[in-house]
Design an enzyme around this catalytic site. Structure first.
Site, PDB file in Angstrom:
ATOM      1  N   GLY A   1     -42.401 -19.363 -51.620  1.00 48.58           N
ATOM      2  CA  GLY A   1     -42.011 -18.126 -51.897  1.00 48.58           C
ATOM      3  C   GLY A   1     -41.463 -18.264 -53.297  1.00 48.58           C
TER       4      GLY A   1
ATOM      5  CG  ASP B   1     -25.700 -15.524 -45.937  1.00 46.52           C
ATOM      6  OD1 ASP B   1     -24.841 -15.101 -46.561  1.00 46.52           O
ATOM      7  OD2 ASP B   1     -26.021 -16.559 -45.360  1.00 46.52           O
ATOM      8  CG  LEU B   2     -30.383 -10.207 -49.433  1.00 46.15           C
ATOM      9  CD1 LEU B   2     -31.465 -11.123 -48.983  1.00 46.15           C
ATOM     10  CD2 LEU B   2     -30.961  -8.760 -49.329  1.00 46.15           C
ATOM     11  CG  HIS B   3     -26.107 -16.108 -50.875  1.00 50.86           C
ATOM     12  ND1 HIS B   3     -27.117 -17.054 -51.295  1.00 50.86           N
ATOM     13  CD2 HIS B   3     -25.938 -16.604 -49.456  1.00 50.86           C
ATOM     14  CE1 HIS B   3     -27.376 -18.159 -50.600  1.00 50.86           C
ATOM     15  NE2 HIS B   3     -26.493 -17.843 -49.277  1.00 50.86           N
ATOM     16  CD1 TRP B   4     -26.663 -16.316 -56.126  1.00 51.06           C
ATOM     17  CD2 TRP B   4     -27.415 -15.649 -57.985  1.00 51.06           C
ATOM     18  NE1 TRP B   4     -26.051 -16.930 -56.854  1.00 51.06           N
ATOM     19  CE2 TRP B   4     -26.224 -16.499 -58.225  1.00 51.06           C
ATOM     20  CE3 TRP B   4     -27.911 -15.349 -59.356  1.00 51.06           C
ATOM     21  CZ2 TRP B   4     -25.836 -17.228 -59.419  1.00 51.06           C
ATOM     22  CZ3 TRP B   4     -27.457 -15.743 -60.443  1.00 51.06           C
ATOM     23  CH2 TRP B   4     -26.600 -16.470 -60.686  1.00 51.06           C
TER      24      TRP B   4
ATOM     25  CE1 TYR C   1     -35.156 -13.218 -43.608  1.00 51.82           C
ATOM     26  CE2 TYR C   1     -36.681 -14.746 -42.154  1.00 51.82           C
ATOM     27  CZ  TYR C   1     -36.246 -13.973 -43.051  1.00 51.82           C
ATOM     28  OH  TYR C   1     -37.560 -13.619 -44.002  1.00 51.82           O
TER      29      TYR C   1
ATOM     30  N   GLY D   1     -29.193 -26.579 -47.426  1.00 47.16           N
ATOM     31  CA  GLY D   1     -28.419 -25.581 -46.900  1.00 47.16           C
ATOM     32  C   GLY D   1     -27.383 -26.467 -46.222  1.00 47.16           C
TER      33      GLY D   1
ATOM     34  CG  PHE E   1     -27.041 -24.913 -39.997  1.00 42.37           C
ATOM     35  CD1 PHE E   1     -26.377 -25.967 -39.107  1.00 42.37           C
ATOM     36  CD2 PHE E   1     -26.433 -23.733 -40.569  1.00 42.37           C
ATOM     37  CE1 PHE E   1     -25.222 -25.577 -38.482  1.00 42.37           C
ATOM     38  CE2 PHE E   1     -25.094 -23.540 -39.995  1.00 42.37           C
ATOM     39  CZ  PHE E   1     -24.525 -24.396 -39.120  1.00 42.37           C
ATOM     40  N   GLY E   2     -29.935 -26.766 -43.032  1.00 42.49           N
ATOM     41  CA  GLY E   2     -31.341 -27.567 -43.358  1.00 42.49           C
ATOM     42  C   GLY E   2     -31.635 -28.323 -44.549  1.00 42.49           C
TER      43      GLY E   2
HETATM   44  N1  LIG Z   1     -40.308 -20.600 -48.451  1.00 42.95           N
HETATM   45  C1  LIG Z   1     -39.436 -20.990 -49.316  1.00 42.95           C
HETATM   46  N2  LIG Z   1     -40.185 -21.189 -50.682  1.00 42.95           N
HETATM   47  C2  LIG Z   1     -39.600 -21.545 -51.564  1.00 42.95           C
HETATM   48  N3  LIG Z   1     -38.363 -22.167 -51.494  1.00 42.95           N
HETATM   49  C3  LIG Z   1     -37.645 -22.043 -50.343  1.00 42.95           C
HETATM   50  C4  LIG Z   1     -38.185 -21.546 -49.459  1.00 42.95           C
HETATM   51  N4  LIG Z   1     -37.324 -21.476 -48.158  1.00 42.95           N
HETATM   52  C5  LIG Z   1     -36.172 -22.134 -48.645  1.00 42.95           C
HETATM   53  N5  LIG Z   1     -36.346 -22.546 -50.272  1.00 42.95           N
HETATM   54  C6  LIG Z   1     -35.258 -23.013 -50.953  1.00 42.95           C
HETATM   55  O1  LIG Z   1     -34.568 -23.913 -50.062  1.00 42.95           O
HETATM   56  C7  LIG Z   1     -32.899 -23.216 -50.055  1.00 42.95           C
HETATM   57  C8  LIG Z   1     -32.221 -23.211 -48.839  1.00 42.95           C
HETATM   58  O2  LIG Z   1     -33.241 -22.738 -47.665  1.00 42.95           O
HETATM   59  P1  LIG Z   1     -32.595 -21.531 -46.712  1.00 42.95           P
HETATM   60  O3  LIG Z   1     -31.789 -20.762 -47.654  1.00 42.95           O
HETATM   61  O4  LIG Z   1     -33.484 -21.144 -45.935  1.00 42.95           O
HETATM   62  O5  LIG Z   1     -31.877 -22.423 -45.954  1.00 42.95           O
HETATM   63  P2  LIG Z   1     -30.103 -22.606 -45.844  1.00 42.95           P
HETATM   64  O6  LIG Z   1     -29.256 -21.908 -46.910  1.00 42.95           O
HETATM   65  O7  LIG Z   1     -29.794 -24.144 -45.352  1.00 42.95           O
HETATM   66  O8  LIG Z   1     -30.042 -21.823 -44.677  1.00 42.95           O
HETATM   67  P3  LIG Z   1     -28.757 -21.849 -43.429  1.00 42.95           P
HETATM   68  O9  LIG Z   1     -27.970 -20.695 -43.855  1.00 42.95           O
HETATM   69  O10 LIG Z   1     -29.803 -21.631 -42.178  1.00 42.95           O
HETATM   70  O11 LIG Z   1     -28.076 -23.264 -43.676  1.00 42.95           O
HETATM   71  C9  LIG Z   1     -33.158 -21.899 -50.441  1.00 42.95           C
HETATM   72  O12 LIG Z   1     -32.046 -21.401 -51.495  1.00 42.95           O
HETATM   73  C10 LIG Z   1     -34.661 -21.918 -51.713  1.00 42.95           C
HETATM   74  O13 LIG Z   1     -34.022 -22.402 -52.786  1.00 42.95           O
HETATM   75 MG   LIG Z   2     -29.814 -20.020 -47.861  1.00 39.85          MG
END
Ligand SMILES: Nc1ncnc2c1ncn2[C@@H]1O[C@H](COP(=O)(O)OP(=O)(O)OP(=O)(O)O)[C@@H](O)[C@H]1O
Ligand SMILES: [Mg+2]
Length: 383
Positions: free
Chosen positions: A195, A236-239, A275, A77, A79-80
């Protein structure tokens, strides 16, 4: 020489520190103002306390070499970066790695500060703890196993996994190499339960609409439990933020206001994640993300997801600290539309046809409800 196995201890650190009492404050994150009565603690100290640390660890102390070698990048994403590996118990876990406090922009955004990461940490812990609550209990939010702050260059094994993902799927992120981050770069590592696969990436792999109906039931129940216990809105509960994994368990259970309920899993377990925009209350502490001035977030076009941010703003009059559980209903409406448009392995026969019709009815009716709790209790699909 082999490094001593310190991870055993690190991964069994108690999750809840005595910190929350010291956080009797209104936290507003992202565009971040952290007002804290306990002004003697800095944001950095609060984050270290949540991690059960006094200072940053090295990567090697946090993730042992043989676990490093097993890591696979599974998601990203803004940030991560998210990697899977195994923990001390041999279970698969997901590590969300977030750079912190550096002056370099990452993926076009400023790095999060200690103060900005604190809400995500606290919310992840609170929702993970809903598994153990007496009155309102759910397993629907991703389990947080552990949490660390590390300092140092991005490990080569992670970079290798990053490159493999880039070749396989193409990455939108900056490559986190040595030329990108300084040697003293800080990172937060959130170790979550694995997950499964997010809904966006499971298009075509779910068995039928019968499973889709269970997914929606499980999401609604989890949101309802969190509403009752924490006045929670996900926001932010998108798919990409709904994970599914296969299970042999036939039923899932939850407690709502002390009453036990069960629902059929239809072979899948749902876990809600991410979150960064969420809102909840713990005693007098309200945690919310003030997105009132985030013009870009409200300008998206092309998918119903982007409409939802505008609809949430209409709902709360752009006041993001107040509680409006109808935002959860807006996301249920969006998720239902995604589940209706997804591909499935089979039609599921007559059961599949019925489930599809029920989902279509849910889509038509759900916006009348005031919260996920209201939808769970009054929508005929869940009876
Ligand atoms: N616990 C988990 N188990 C399996 N896959 C995960 C898990 N956490 C995250 N992912 C995968 O990584 C993707 C990005 O994670 P997450 O949505 O937490 O971060 P993000 O979208 O970067 O968040 P942010 O909005 O903080 O930038 C998810 O869409 C999913 O595919
Ligand atoms: Mg995400």
């Amino acid at each position: 020489m082999r490094l001593p196995d310190v991870s055993q201890d690190l991964f069994t650190t108690p999750l809840r520190t005595p910190l929350p009492k010291r956080l009797q404050a209104q936290l507003l994150h992202q565009h971040s103002l952290v007002v804290c009565e306990d002004a003697d603690l800095t944001d950095a100290e609060k984050v270290y306390a949540e991690c059960g640390q006094q200072c940053p660890l090295s990567w090697e102390e946090c993730i042992l070499p043989h676990r490093m070698k097993r890591c696979v990048k599974i998601g990203e994403g803004t940030f991560g970066e998210v990697f899977s590996t195994t923990n001390a118990a041999g279970e698969t876990v997901a590590l969300k790695v977030i750079p912190l406090e550096g002056s370099e922009k990452v993926n076009g955004e400023d790095q999060k500060t200690f103060g900005e990461i604190l809400p995500e940490i606290i919310i992840s812990k609170e929702l993970s703890h809903l598994k153990e609550k007496q009155q309102n209990q759910t397993h629907g939010f991703i389990g947080l196993n552990d949490l660390h702050c590390v300092q140092g260059c991005y490990p080569p094994e992670f970079l290798k996994a990053w490159d493999a993902f880039d070749q396989r799927k193409g990455s939108e992120n900056d490559r986190p190499g040595t030329d990108f981050f300084e040697k003293d770069q800080l990172f937060i590592i959130l170790e979550f339960e694995f997950g499964g696969v997010d809904l966006e990436n499971s298009n075509g792999t779910l068995a039928s609409f019968v499973v889709a109906k269970s997914v929606l039931h499980q999401v609604t129940a989890a949101l309802a439990v969190a509403e009752q216990e924490l006045h929670f809105e996900h926001r932010d509960l998108h798919w990409g933020n709904v994970l599914v994994k296969a299970t042999r368990e036939k039923t899932g259970t939850f407690l709502l206001d002390g009453e036990a309920h069960s629902m059929e899993t239809k072979g899948v377990l749902v876990r809600i994640i991410d979150y960064s925009l969420s809102r909840l209350e713990i005693d007098d502490l309200t945690i919310s993300c003030d997105i009132s001035n985030d013009e870009e977030l409200f300008m998206g076009q092309g998918d119903y997801q982007f409409e939802i941010y505008r609809l949430m703003r209409q709902e709360n009059g752009n006041k993001w600290s107040s509680y409006h559980p109808r935002t959860n209903v807006l996301w249920l409406h969006y998720l239902c539309s995604k589940l209706l448009s997804m591909k499935y392995k089979s039609s599921g026969g007559r059961g599949g046809k019925n489930a599809r019709e029920e989902l279509a009815r849910f889509y038509d009716d759900v916006l009348q409800y005031s919260s996920a709790t209201d939808a769970l209790q009054n929508c005929p699909m869940f009876w």
